[in-house]
Design a protein around this motif. Sequence first.
Motif, PDB file in Angstrom:
ATOM      1  N   GLY A 114       6.380   7.943   5.519  1.00 38.26           N
ATOM      2  CA  GLY A 114       6.747   6.594   4.906  1.00 38.26           C
ATOM      3  C   GLY A 114       6.014   6.645   3.537  1.00 38.26           C
ATOM      4  N   ARG A 115       6.506   5.899   2.460  1.00 39.21           N
ATOM      5  CA  ARG A 115       6.001   5.764   1.306  1.00 39.21           C
ATOM      6  C   ARG A 115       5.250   4.444   0.859  1.00 39.21           C
ATOM      7  NH1 ARG A 115      10.311   9.197  -2.348  1.00 39.21           N
ATOM      8  NH2 ARG A 115      10.242  11.211  -1.247  1.00 39.21           N
ATOM      9  N   TYR A 116       5.954   3.526   1.338  1.00 40.15           N
ATOM     10  CA  TYR A 116       5.694   1.992   0.986  1.00 40.15           C
ATOM     11  C   TYR A 116       5.474   1.161   2.196  1.00 40.15           C
ATOM     12  CZ  TYR A 116       7.392   3.998  -3.636  1.00 40.15           C
ATOM     13  OH  TYR A 116       7.573   4.868  -4.508  1.00 40.15           O
ATOM     14  N   ALA A 117       4.313   0.487   2.323  1.00 46.94           N
ATOM     15  CA  ALA A 117       4.130  -0.343   3.316  1.00 46.94           C
ATOM     16  C   ALA A 117       3.619  -1.510   2.798  1.00 46.94           C
ATOM     17  CB  ALA A 117       3.197   0.337   4.334  1.00 46.94           C
ATOM     18  N   VAL A 118       4.114  -2.748   2.942  1.00 48.68           N
ATOM     19  CA  VAL A 118       3.757  -4.082   2.872  1.00 48.68           C
ATOM     20  C   VAL A 118       2.839  -4.444   4.301  1.00 48.68           C
ATOM     21  CG1 VAL A 118       4.450  -6.535   2.432  1.00 48.68           C
ATOM     22  CG2 VAL A 118       5.490  -4.703   1.413  1.00 48.68           C
ATOM     23  N   ILE A 119       1.596  -4.701   4.053  1.00 50.44           N
ATOM     24  CA  ILE A 119       0.764  -5.306   4.969  1.00 50.44           C
ATOM     25  C   ILE A 119       0.356  -6.757   5.123  1.00 50.44           C
ATOM     26  CG2 ILE A 119      -1.633  -4.789   6.142  1.00 50.44           C
ATOM     27  CD1 ILE A 119       0.301  -2.258   6.062  1.00 50.44           C
TER      28      ILE A 119
ATOM     29  N   VAL B 244       0.863  -0.989   0.060  1.00 50.93           N
ATOM     30  CA  VAL B 244      -0.169   0.081   0.131  1.00 50.93           C
ATOM     31  C   VAL B 244       0.735   1.406  -0.055  1.00 50.93           C
ATOM     32  CG1 VAL B 244      -1.919  -1.001   1.222  1.00 50.93           C
ATOM     33  CG2 VAL B 244      -0.249   0.182   2.738  1.00 50.93           C
ATOM     34  N   THR B 245       0.383   2.291  -0.681  1.00 50.27           N
ATOM     35  CA  THR B 245       1.015   3.461  -0.846  1.00 50.27           C
ATOM     36  C   THR B 245       0.561   4.835  -0.253  1.00 50.27           C
ATOM     37  OG1 THR B 245       0.148   3.778  -2.909  1.00 50.27           O
ATOM     38  CG2 THR B 245       2.349   2.522  -3.075  1.00 50.27           C
ATOM     39  N   SER B 246      -0.430   4.567   0.570  1.00 46.94           N
ATOM     40  CA  SER B 246      -1.100   5.809   1.145  1.00 46.94           C
ATOM     41  C   SER B 246      -2.095   5.213   2.394  1.00 46.94           C
ATOM     42  CB  SER B 246      -1.870   6.588   0.198  1.00 46.94           C
ATOM     43  OG  SER B 246      -2.798   6.009  -0.300  1.00 46.94           O
TER      44      SER B 246
ATOM     45  N   PRO C  57      11.230 -13.897   1.196  1.00 43.19           N
ATOM     46  CA  PRO C  57      11.912 -12.780   1.055  1.00 43.19           C
ATOM     47  C   PRO C  57      11.992 -11.717  -0.330  1.00 43.19           C
ATOM     48  CG  PRO C  57      13.443 -14.302   1.297  1.00 43.19           C
ATOM     49  CD  PRO C  57      12.058 -14.742   1.447  1.00 43.19           C
ATOM     50  N   ASP C  58      11.826 -12.866  -1.526  1.00 41.84           N
ATOM     51  CA  ASP C  58      11.790 -12.236  -2.789  1.00 41.84           C
ATOM     52  C   ASP C  58      10.478 -12.198  -3.442  1.00 41.84           C
ATOM     53  OD1 ASP C  58      14.601 -12.243  -2.766  1.00 41.84           O
ATOM     54  OD2 ASP C  58      14.817 -14.365  -3.167  1.00 41.84           O
ATOM     55  N   GLY C  59       9.641 -12.766  -2.588  1.00 43.19           N
ATOM     56  CA  GLY C  59       8.324 -12.661  -3.000  1.00 43.19           C
ATOM     57  C   GLY C  59       7.302 -11.133  -2.524  1.00 43.19           C
ATOM     58  N   MET C  60       8.010 -10.342  -1.837  1.00 46.42           N
ATOM     59  CA  MET C  60       7.286  -9.356  -1.408  1.00 46.42           C
ATOM     60  C   MET C  60       6.720  -8.388  -2.801  1.00 46.42           C
ATOM     61  SD  MET C  60       7.015  -9.111   1.826  1.00 46.42           S
ATOM     62  CE  MET C  60       6.754 -10.982   1.486  1.00 46.42           C
ATOM     63  N   PRO C  61       5.743  -7.875  -2.393  1.00 51.99           N
ATOM     64  CA  PRO C  61       5.150  -7.027  -3.659  1.00 51.99           C
ATOM     65  C   PRO C  61       5.810  -5.643  -4.097  1.00 51.99           C
ATOM     66  CG  PRO C  61       3.480  -7.455  -2.150  1.00 51.99           C
ATOM     67  CD  PRO C  61       4.794  -7.890  -1.312  1.00 51.99           C
ATOM     68  N   GLY C  62       6.188  -5.545  -5.276  1.00 52.12           N
ATOM     69  CA  GLY C  62       6.994  -4.297  -5.854  1.00 52.12           C
ATOM     70  C   GLY C  62       8.338  -4.633  -6.093  1.00 52.12           C
ATOM     71  N   GLY C  63       8.972  -5.873  -5.693  1.00 47.75           N
ATOM     72  CA  GLY C  63      10.436  -6.307  -5.813  1.00 47.75           C
ATOM     73  C   GLY C  63      11.547  -5.877  -5.102  1.00 47.75           C
ATOM     74  N   ASP C  64      11.298  -4.666  -4.498  1.00 46.18           N
ATOM     75  CA  ASP C  64      12.408  -4.218  -3.653  1.00 46.18           C
ATOM     76  C   ASP C  64      12.303  -4.961  -2.317  1.00 46.18           C
ATOM     77  OD1 ASP C  64      14.187  -2.591  -5.120  1.00 46.18           O
ATOM     78  OD2 ASP C  64      12.511  -1.132  -5.208  1.00 46.18           O
TER      79      ASP C  64
ATOM     80  N   VAL D 216      -0.020   2.097  10.939  1.00 40.15           N
ATOM     81  CA  VAL D 216       0.214   2.495   9.374  1.00 40.15           C
ATOM     82  C   VAL D 216      -0.245   4.060   9.071  1.00 40.15           C
ATOM     83  CG1 VAL D 216      -0.723   2.101   7.159  1.00 40.15           C
ATOM     84  CG2 VAL D 216      -0.277   0.169   8.732  1.00 40.15           C
ATOM     85  N   ARG D 217      -1.252   4.604   9.738  1.00 37.03           N
ATOM     86  CA  ARG D 217      -1.478   5.928   9.650  1.00 37.03           C
ATOM     87  C   ARG D 217      -0.237   6.772  10.183  1.00 37.03           C
ATOM     88  NH1 ARG D 217      -5.087  10.047  13.142  1.00 37.03           N
ATOM     89  NH2 ARG D 217      -3.972   9.607  14.614  1.00 37.03           N
ATOM     90  N   ASP D 218       0.416   6.342  11.028  1.00 37.58           N
ATOM     91  CA  ASP D 218       1.671   7.236  11.697  1.00 37.58           C
ATOM     92  C   ASP D 218       2.673   6.957  10.919  1.00 37.58           C
ATOM     93  OD1 ASP D 218       0.328   8.164  14.010  1.00 37.58           O
ATOM     94  OD2 ASP D 218       1.154   7.104  15.384  1.00 37.58           O
ATOM     95  N   PHE D 219       2.932   5.644  10.215  1.00 40.28           N
ATOM     96  CA  PHE D 219       3.978   5.696   9.418  1.00 40.28           C
ATOM     97  C   PHE D 219       3.797   6.768   7.988  1.00 40.28           C
ATOM     98  CE2 PHE D 219       5.264   3.501   5.205  1.00 40.28           C
ATOM     99  CZ  PHE D 219       6.570   3.386   5.474  1.00 40.28           C
ATOM    100  N   PHE D 220       2.498   6.962   7.589  1.00 33.61           N
ATOM    101  CA  PHE D 220       2.370   7.593   6.228  1.00 33.61           C
ATOM    102  C   PHE D 220       2.447   9.209   6.838  1.00 33.61           C
ATOM    103  CE2 PHE D 220       0.516   4.067   4.324  1.00 33.61           C
ATOM    104  CZ  PHE D 220       1.525   3.852   3.211  1.00 33.61           C
ATOM    105  N   ARG D 221       1.813   9.259   7.963  1.00 28.82           N
ATOM    106  CA  ARG D 221       2.019  10.846   8.533  1.00 28.82           C
ATOM    107  C   ARG D 221       3.393  11.517   8.644  1.00 28.82           C
ATOM    108  NH1 ARG D 221      -1.410  11.135  13.745  1.00 28.82           N
ATOM    109  NH2 ARG D 221      -0.853  13.284  13.664  1.00 28.82           N
ATOM    110  N   HIS D 222       4.302  10.654   8.898  1.00 30.40           N
ATOM    111  CA  HIS D 222       5.605  10.812   9.305  1.00 30.40           C
ATOM    112  C   HIS D 222       6.694  10.695   7.972  1.00 30.40           C
ATOM    113  CE1 HIS D 222       4.041  10.569  13.469  1.00 30.40           C
ATOM    114  NE2 HIS D 222       4.862  11.791  13.735  1.00 30.40           N
TER     115      HIS D 222
END
Length: 373
Positions: free
Chosen positions: A62-67, A31-33, A91-98, A54-60
Motif C-alpha cells: 500500500g502507498r496511501y492511507a487515509v486515517i 499518511v504515506t508510510s 467524499p470530495d474532501g479526502m486529503p490528496g484530492g483523489d 495499517v502496518r500490514d497495508f504498507f508491508r504488502h
Amino acid sequence: MTEQPIASVASAITAFVGGAPAGPVGEPRLVTSMSHFNRLFGGLWRESHLGYSVRDFFRHGGRYAVIVRTDPAEDVTRSQVNALELIRERPDGMPGGDPVGLLVVPPDGAETHGWTEPSLDVLREAVITAEQIKALAVLDAPAAWAGTTSPAGGAVDVLESLRSSFAAMYFPQLVEIDPLTGESLAISASGAVAGIIARTDAQYGPWNMPAGTATTALDVDGLTVALGQGRMEMLAQLRINGIRSFPGTGPLVWGARVLGTDPEWPYVPTRRMATFLEQSISRGLRWATFEQNAPPLWTRVCTRVEEFLHSLFRMGAFPGTKPDQGFYVRCDPSTMTQEDLADGVLRLDVGFAPTRPAEFIALRIAIPVARPA
C-alpha cells in the motif's frame, strides 16, 4: 479550464477507521508510510487493531492511507459509524484530492490480547459507505468461523445483509509476531489484502485479479485456519475469499469475488475497473463544464475518451486484439434527450469488455455543461 488528456485517478487510496493513542479525532489524515502513521497517530497500540492493519497495508504494497481516528470518549460502535458517516459526507474532501478506493474497518476498542470485531451494524454502514463513494469495502469474516466443522458456520444470515458488489470478504485471520510483545498474534487480513490490491494496481492496473500466484506470499507467519479444498469450496459458495497456504509459497489470497450476487459484477477487478473508468473520465472531462452541449463538443469528448481507453488497451486492460473488441464510446443525439440538452447535461456511453472480447459492460457517464443561450 484548459482541455487536457484524461489521466488515471488513483485507484487504491485506502480509508481506515479505528482507534489510536494519539492524533486528531474525526479528521481524515493522509499518511504515506508506517513511520508517518507513527508520528501522527502514535503507532501500534494493543487497545486497537488499527495500527496493525495499517502496518500490514504498507508491508504488502500500500502507498496511501487515509486515517479517521475514532473518538475514544464514545461507544466503539457509535464512533465507528460516525467515522464512516464522515467519509460518506465528505467524499470530495479526502486529503490528496483523489477518491478513496478501498475501505477497511478493523477490530477496535478491547482489552489487551483481544479485540472487538466490528458489529453487523458497522459492517452494514461500511458497505453503504462503499456504495455511495464507489469504493470497495474490504471486510474480515468473523474469527468465530474458524470452528472445526465449518469456517463459515452461521454465515448465511450475516452475509445476506451485506450483499453488494462494492464489498469483498476474506477468511481466515493472519498469524504474526507482535513487535510490542514478541508473541504470536491473530491479525485480521483486511489491511494486508488492501495492501495487495494496491500493489496489484500499481504493478499491473486495477483490471488485474488481486489474487493467486501472481500476488507474492503474504508476509506473515501463518494462518489461524488451514483451508483445504472442501472448505475453500464452501467459502466460494458463500462468495467469501479464502486465504490459503501452499508448500513453497506461504499464504496466498486465493479468491477475488465480491459479496454481491449480481452476475454482471462477479469479481473485484470488474467492479473496481468500472469505478476507475467512471472516475477518471468524469474528472478528465471537467474542462467541458463551460462548453456548449453541441456536436463539436461531442466529437472532442469522444476523442479524449477514446485516447484514454486506447492507452489502457495498450497496457492490456481489455481483452481482444483490436480496440473495438475491448471498448466503445458514444456521445451523440442517441445518448441524450432534449431535456438533457436543455438542462446542460452531456451524457456519454462507455462500454468495456472485462474478460471476453466484445462482451461489454455499459457505463453511462453524465457531465454538466453549459445550457443553451
